[in-house]
Design a protein around this motif. Structure first.
Motif, PDB file in Angstrom:
ATOM      1  N   THR A 145       0.864  -1.190   0.000  1.00 44.45           N
ATOM      2  CA  THR A 145       0.000   0.000   0.000  1.00 44.45           C
ATOM      3  C   THR A 145       0.891   1.227   0.000  1.00 44.45           C
ATOM      4  O   THR A 145       1.917   1.232   0.690  1.00 44.45           O
ATOM      5  CB  THR A 145      -0.886   0.026   1.272  1.00 44.45           C
ATOM      6  OG1 THR A 145      -1.639  -1.177   1.344  1.00 44.45           O
ATOM      7  CG2 THR A 145      -1.839   1.217   1.262  1.00 44.45           C
ATOM      8  N   ASP A 146       0.515   2.269  -0.738  1.00 50.14           N
ATOM      9  CA  ASP A 146       1.300   3.501  -0.689  1.00 50.14           C
ATOM     10  C   ASP A 146       0.386   4.707  -0.872  1.00 50.14           C
ATOM     11  O   ASP A 146      -0.628   4.639  -1.570  1.00 50.14           O
ATOM     12  CB  ASP A 146       2.386   3.495  -1.771  1.00 50.14           C
ATOM     13  CG  ASP A 146       3.457   4.550  -1.493  1.00 50.14           C
ATOM     14  OD1 ASP A 146       3.721   4.846  -0.303  1.00 50.14           O
ATOM     15  OD2 ASP A 146       4.024   5.089  -2.458  1.00 50.14           O
ATOM     16  N   VAL A 147       0.759   5.790  -0.220  1.00 46.74           N
ATOM     17  CA  VAL A 147      -0.002   7.055  -0.278  1.00 46.74           C
ATOM     18  C   VAL A 147       0.962   8.181  -0.617  1.00 46.74           C
ATOM     19  O   VAL A 147       2.081   8.212  -0.091  1.00 46.74           O
ATOM     20  CB  VAL A 147      -0.674   7.343   1.088  1.00 46.74           C
ATOM     21  CG1 VAL A 147      -1.241   8.764   1.135  1.00 46.74           C
ATOM     22  CG2 VAL A 147      -1.759   6.317   1.394  1.00 46.74           C
ATOM     23  N   HIS A 148       0.601   9.036  -1.510  1.00 47.10           N
ATOM     24  CA  HIS A 148       1.365  10.269  -1.734  1.00 47.10           C
ATOM     25  C   HIS A 148       0.403  11.457  -1.798  1.00 47.10           C
ATOM     26  O   HIS A 148      -0.715  11.342  -2.303  1.00 47.10           O
ATOM     27  CB  HIS A 148       2.182  10.200  -3.035  1.00 47.10           C
ATOM     28  CG  HIS A 148       3.457   9.408  -2.864  1.00 47.10           C
ATOM     29  ND1 HIS A 148       4.661   9.994  -2.542  1.00 47.10           N
ATOM     30  CD2 HIS A 148       3.686   8.077  -2.940  1.00 47.10           C
ATOM     31  CE1 HIS A 148       5.591   9.041  -2.445  1.00 47.10           C
ATOM     32  NE2 HIS A 148       5.020   7.882  -2.684  1.00 47.10           N
ATOM     33  N   ALA A 149       0.882  12.582  -1.284  1.00 45.36           N
ATOM     34  CA  ALA A 149       0.092  13.821  -1.308  1.00 45.36           C
ATOM     35  C   ALA A 149       0.293  14.538  -2.649  1.00 45.36           C
ATOM     36  O   ALA A 149       1.308  14.347  -3.321  1.00 45.36           O
ATOM     37  CB  ALA A 149       0.530  14.734  -0.163  1.00 45.36           C
TER      38      ALA A 149
ATOM     39  N   MET B 139       3.581   2.076  -8.419  1.00 47.49           N
ATOM     40  CA  MET B 139       4.768   1.239  -8.547  1.00 47.49           C
ATOM     41  C   MET B 139       5.385   0.956  -7.173  1.00 47.49           C
ATOM     42  O   MET B 139       5.933  -0.122  -6.948  1.00 47.49           O
ATOM     43  CB  MET B 139       5.781   1.880  -9.490  1.00 47.49           C
ATOM     44  CG  MET B 139       6.483   0.844 -10.359  1.00 47.49           C
ATOM     45  SD  MET B 139       7.622   1.570 -11.523  1.00 47.49           S
ATOM     46  CE  MET B 139       6.677   1.584 -13.022  1.00 47.49           C
ATOM     47  N   HIS B 140       5.268   1.906  -6.246  1.00 43.28           N
ATOM     48  CA  HIS B 140       5.769   1.663  -4.886  1.00 43.28           C
ATOM     49  C   HIS B 140       4.962   0.560  -4.196  1.00 43.28           C
ATOM     50  O   HIS B 140       5.534  -0.310  -3.525  1.00 43.28           O
ATOM     51  CB  HIS B 140       5.688   2.945  -4.045  1.00 43.28           C
ATOM     52  CG  HIS B 140       6.583   4.042  -4.554  1.00 43.28           C
ATOM     53  ND1 HIS B 140       6.651   5.277  -3.962  1.00 43.28           N
ATOM     54  CD2 HIS B 140       7.439   4.089  -5.608  1.00 43.28           C
ATOM     55  CE1 HIS B 140       7.510   6.049  -4.624  1.00 43.28           C
ATOM     56  NE2 HIS B 140       7.999   5.337  -5.625  1.00 43.28           N
ATOM     57  N   ALA B 141       3.654   0.602  -4.349  1.00 39.49           N
ATOM     58  CA  ALA B 141       2.805  -0.438  -3.741  1.00 39.49           C
ATOM     59  C   ALA B 141       3.149  -1.804  -4.328  1.00 39.49           C
ATOM     60  O   ALA B 141       3.250  -2.809  -3.613  1.00 39.49           O
ATOM     61  CB  ALA B 141       1.326  -0.110  -3.967  1.00 39.49           C
TER      62      ALA B 141
HETATM   63 MG    MG Z   1       5.922   5.873  -1.952  1.00 40.48          MG
END
Ligand code: MG
Length: 387
Positions: free
Chosen positions: A233-237, A267-269
């Motif tokens: 899981t990944d989150v970006h603002a 891609m990070h997730a």
């Molecule tokens: Mg990330």
């Protein structure tokens, strides 16, 4: 009921080829006889496990069976029948009421089959797991068929064969006294002594490893068994900008994603999902976010690192399933381009990649358009130590 198990592994296993007898060869990560012994040692209804090994195999056995809660091995005789008798005699001091006699070279014994044999033993003195013959049988001489055998009423038999302990010990002693030494299974010894033998359903997967092809096939089966799953899981603002990058594809937008690299949350997730499946930490373990060398880099290098680690584990991807949660920009028209980027990186066809998008129904930070979130699930298949 006090049920013991005799595991007969005295053979030299010459038909299987290889440096060691077949019961000491590796299948997957585990030695054949270890797998067989541990199936009985961990079964709650089995009180004692008595291994019978070949003369000269003491060192091999000690290396293979370390850590198992079993009796010390006894040395077998010249024939299978003599080896079984040695195992039965060794159990006399423990006075079991029943005994299961099993081939060390049948490592795929299931707890369910052990249960079936023990259950019927409460009503019968001799229990034999068997499978109805499905193939047509021919009698052949010099490569030519002599006759076709009527297969009705024909069964192939397996182990573990279960017995009343005093009855089978007496039967083995009688056979030995009578000079009989060539019975190939214990039920035949029981039949010779006049005992009634009942059948219980065997198990197709409980096959005996006899040839080098059997060992190779067992390895292939285990390879496909070592399947892992990973999740990321990944989150970006969002911050001021004119596009976001997701799965390596630039998508025009009224903002960009904030992050040390290109902030490709999808891609990070995906990278974290692969690392998770092989227990190799997470993206931050391998690429500390405060390290200046990762500033503004394309996130494909993170994914490539995770793939390199996966391959070091002997693994490959089965499929990948991604979801991007965002109010805007709209993702769906970019999915084909994203799959085209991921397919060569993951080394799987686009038909094994799913990229889905959903909004958060205006709720929370996603709904307010403050940022976006991506989740990924991957299935990986590992090819571990081969014999
Ligand atoms: Mg990330």
């Amino acid at each position: 009921m006090k049920v013991a198990a005799v595991i007969v592994g005295g053979g030299s296993g010459v038909r299987a080829g290889g440096e060691n007898p077949k019961q000491y060869q590796l299948i997957g990560n585990s030695i054949v006889i270890y797998q067989t012994l541990s199936a009985f040692a961990r079964h709650p209804a089995i009180a004692l496990v008595q291994p019978v090994i070949g003369k000269g195999h003491e060192g091999l056995f000690a290396a293979a069976a370390g850590g198992l809660d079993i009796l010390p091995p006894v040395i077998g005789g010249a024939t299978r029948q003599e080896s079984c008798r040695a195992g039965l005699v060794a159990l006399e001091a423990h006075a079991p009421t029943h005994v299961l006699i099993h081939d060390a070279a049948r490592p795929f014994i299931s707890a369910a089959l052990i249960d079936r044999v023990i259950t019927l033993l409460s009503a019968q003195d001799c229990v034999l797991p068997a499978l109805l013959v499905a193939d047509t049988l021919k009698r052949v001489q010099d490569g030519t068929v002599v006759s076709t055998i009527d297969r009705s009423g024909m069964w192939t038999v397996q182990t573990p064969q279960g017995f009343s302990y005093p009855d089978i010990l007496a039967a083995h002693r009688k056979a030995a006294r009578d000079g009989k030494s060539d019975f190939t299974d214990d039920a035949a010894v029981a039949e010779y002594a006049g005992l009634a033998v009942a059948l219980v359903a065997g198990d197709e997967s409980n096959r005996k490893l006899t040839t080098s092809q059997d060992i190779a096939r067992a390895n292939r089966d285990l390879v496909t068994d070592d399947i892992r799953i990973g999740q990321g899981t990944d989150v970006h603002a969002f911050e001021a900008g004119d596009h976001v990058t997701l799965c390596g594809v630039p998508i025009p937008h009224t903002a960009q994603l904030k992050g040390h690299s290109d902030a490709d949350a999808a891609m990070h997730a995906l990278t974290d999902a692969i690392l998770g499946a092989i227990g190799e930490g997470d993206i931050g373990t391998h690429f500390p976010p405060n390290d200046p060398q990762w500033k503004d880099v394309a996130s494909s290098i993170f994914l490539a690192k995770a793939m390199a680690l996966l391959k070091a584990h002997g693994g490959r991807i089965g499929n990948a399933d991604l979801t991007i949660l965002s109010e805007a920009p709209k993702i769906s028209s970019h999915v084909p381009a994203m799959k085209a980027v991921l397919s060569p990186l993951l080394e799987i066809g686009e038909d094994r990649i799913a990229i889905k998008a959903t909004t958060a129904e205006t709720l929370g930070f996603i709904g307010r358009g403050e940022g976006l979130m991506a989740t990924a699930t991957v299935l990986v298949k590992l090819r571990t130590a081969m014999g």
